[in-house]
Design an enzyme around this catalytic site. Structure first.
Site, mmCIF file in Angstrom:
data_model
loop_
_atom_site.group_PDB
_atom_site.id
_atom_site.type_symbol
_atom_site.label_atom_id
_atom_site.label_comp_id
_atom_site.label_asym_id
_atom_site.label_seq_id
_atom_site.Cartn_x
_atom_site.Cartn_y
_atom_site.Cartn_z
ATOM 1 N N PHE A 59 0.023 11.988 7.187
ATOM 2 C CA PHE A 59 -0.540 10.707 7.595
ATOM 3 C C PHE A 59 -1.819 10.480 6.804
ATOM 4 O O PHE A 59 -2.798 11.172 6.985
ATOM 5 C CB PHE A 59 -0.810 10.656 9.093
ATOM 6 C CG PHE A 59 -1.097 9.257 9.548
ATOM 7 C CD1 PHE A 59 -0.051 8.371 9.764
ATOM 8 C CD2 PHE A 59 -2.396 8.809 9.703
ATOM 9 C CE1 PHE A 59 -0.303 7.062 10.143
ATOM 10 C CE2 PHE A 59 -2.654 7.505 10.090
ATOM 11 C CZ PHE A 59 -1.603 6.630 10.310
ATOM 12 N N ASP A 109 -4.803 2.558 6.718
ATOM 13 C CA ASP A 109 -5.584 2.704 7.944
ATOM 14 C C ASP A 109 -4.899 3.547 9.003
ATOM 15 O O ASP A 109 -3.712 3.861 8.918
ATOM 16 C CB ASP A 109 -5.839 1.321 8.544
ATOM 17 C CG ASP A 109 -4.605 0.749 9.228
ATOM 18 O OD1 ASP A 109 -4.662 0.480 10.448
ATOM 19 O OD2 ASP A 109 -3.567 0.575 8.565
ATOM 20 N N ARG A 146 -9.888 2.167 6.221
ATOM 21 C CA ARG A 146 -9.486 1.430 5.029
ATOM 22 C C ARG A 146 -10.564 1.473 3.946
ATOM 23 O O ARG A 146 -10.267 1.355 2.768
ATOM 24 C CB ARG A 146 -9.207 -0.042 5.360
ATOM 25 C CG ARG A 146 -8.001 -0.279 6.245
ATOM 26 C CD ARG A 146 -7.757 -1.793 6.386
ATOM 27 N NE ARG A 146 -6.868 -2.121 7.472
ATOM 28 C CZ ARG A 146 -5.541 -2.109 7.402
ATOM 29 N NH1 ARG A 146 -4.953 -1.746 6.289
ATOM 30 N NH2 ARG A 146 -4.804 -2.451 8.441
ATOM 31 N N ASP A 178 6.961 3.553 3.039
ATOM 32 C CA ASP A 178 7.197 4.685 3.931
ATOM 33 C C ASP A 178 8.648 4.617 4.400
ATOM 34 O O ASP A 178 9.539 5.100 3.712
ATOM 35 C CB ASP A 178 6.202 4.600 5.089
ATOM 36 C CG ASP A 178 6.173 5.829 5.971
ATOM 37 O OD1 ASP A 178 7.101 6.659 5.892
ATOM 38 O OD2 ASP A 178 5.233 5.966 6.769
ATOM 39 N N ASP A 219 0.825 -1.213 0.000
ATOM 40 C CA ASP A 219 0.000 0.000 0.000
ATOM 41 C C ASP A 219 0.856 1.258 0.000
ATOM 42 O O ASP A 219 0.603 2.184 -0.753
ATOM 43 C CB ASP A 219 -1.003 0.008 1.157
ATOM 44 C CG ASP A 219 -0.362 -0.093 2.538
ATOM 45 O OD1 ASP A 219 0.853 -0.386 2.636
ATOM 46 O OD2 ASP A 219 -1.083 0.102 3.531
#
Length: 183
Positions: A152, A159, A165, A103, A100
Site C-alpha cells: 500500500f 493517498d 498526497r 491497481d 496515478d
C-alpha cells in the site's frame, strides 16, 4: 518531514520519479509527433504525475480531468462513480488517460470504455504505477513509470483517506496506520 514517520520505506525518490516521467514524455512525444492530443487526468491521484508529465510534453495538447472514486480506505468498492466528467469533446481525437496507479484496473478500464464510446480515435493510458498482482481487468498501461508489488503506497499524489498526497516521493505506508483506523 512530519509525514515521514508514517512511511515504512521509500520505494521511489523524487529524482527517480522525475527521470521516469521524462522517459514517458519522450515516448509520448515520439508516438504523437505532429498530432494533437487530449490529456485527461483521473483525479485526484493523478494530479502530481500529470503536472510533472506535461512539463515534458512537447505537443499541442488539451488538458482535461475526470473526477471519480472507487476506493474507501485501502479497498476498492468495485464500483466507479464519476463525480465530475471531462468537458473537452473527445470525438475524433487521440486521448491519453493519466492515472496515478493501475491497481485492479477497474477505474481506468471503465473510463477508457466511456471515452472510446464517445468516439475518440484512440485512447491510451499513462500511469505512474502499475500493480499487476491485483489487476482483475487485465489492463496494462501503455506507459508506466514503475511496477510495484502488493504494497500500500502513498505519496506523489497517491493517498490514504486523502492524506499523504503531498509527499515528494512514493513510499510504503506502515500497516499500523491503516489497520488501526480500520478496526
Amino acid at each position: 518531514m512530519l509525514l515521514d514517520k508514517d512511511i515504512e520505506k521509500v520505494l521511489f525518490s523524487q529524482e527517480e520519479i522525475d527521470t521516469k516521467i521524462k522517459e514517458i514524455a519522450e515516448q509520448i512525444n515520439k508516438e504523437y509527433q505532429g498530432k494533437e492530443v487530449i490529456l485527461v487526468g483521473i483525479l485526484k491521484g493523478s494530479f502530481a504525475f500529470m503536472s510533472k508529465l506535461i512539463e515534458y510534453i512537447d505537443l499541442y495538447c488539451s488538458i482535461d480531468f475526470i473526477v471519480c472514486s472507487s476506493y474507501v480506505g485501502t479497498k476498492s468498492t468495485g464500483l466507479i462513480h464519476i463525480d465530475s466528467d471531462m468537458k473537452v469533446n473527445a470525438e475524433g481525437k487521440d486521448v491519453i488517460l493519466i492515472e496515478d496507479i493501475v491497481d485492479t484496473g477497474l477505474t481506468v478500464s471503465a473510463i477508457k470504455d466511456v471515452v472510446t464510446k464517445r468516439g475518440a480515435s484512440s485512447v491510451k493510458i499513462a500511469s505512474l504505477l502499475h500493480k499487476p498482482c491485483n489487476n482483475k481487468y487485465h489492463v496494462v498501461p501503455d506507459w508506466y513509470a514503475f511496477e510495484i508489488g502488493n504494497e500500500f503506497v502513498v505519496g506523489f499524489g497517491l493517498d490514504y483517506n486523502q492524506l499523504y498526497r503531498n509527499l515528494p516521493y512514493i513510499g510504503v505506508l506502515k500497516p499500523d496506520i491503516y489497520t488501526k483506523q480500520n478496526n
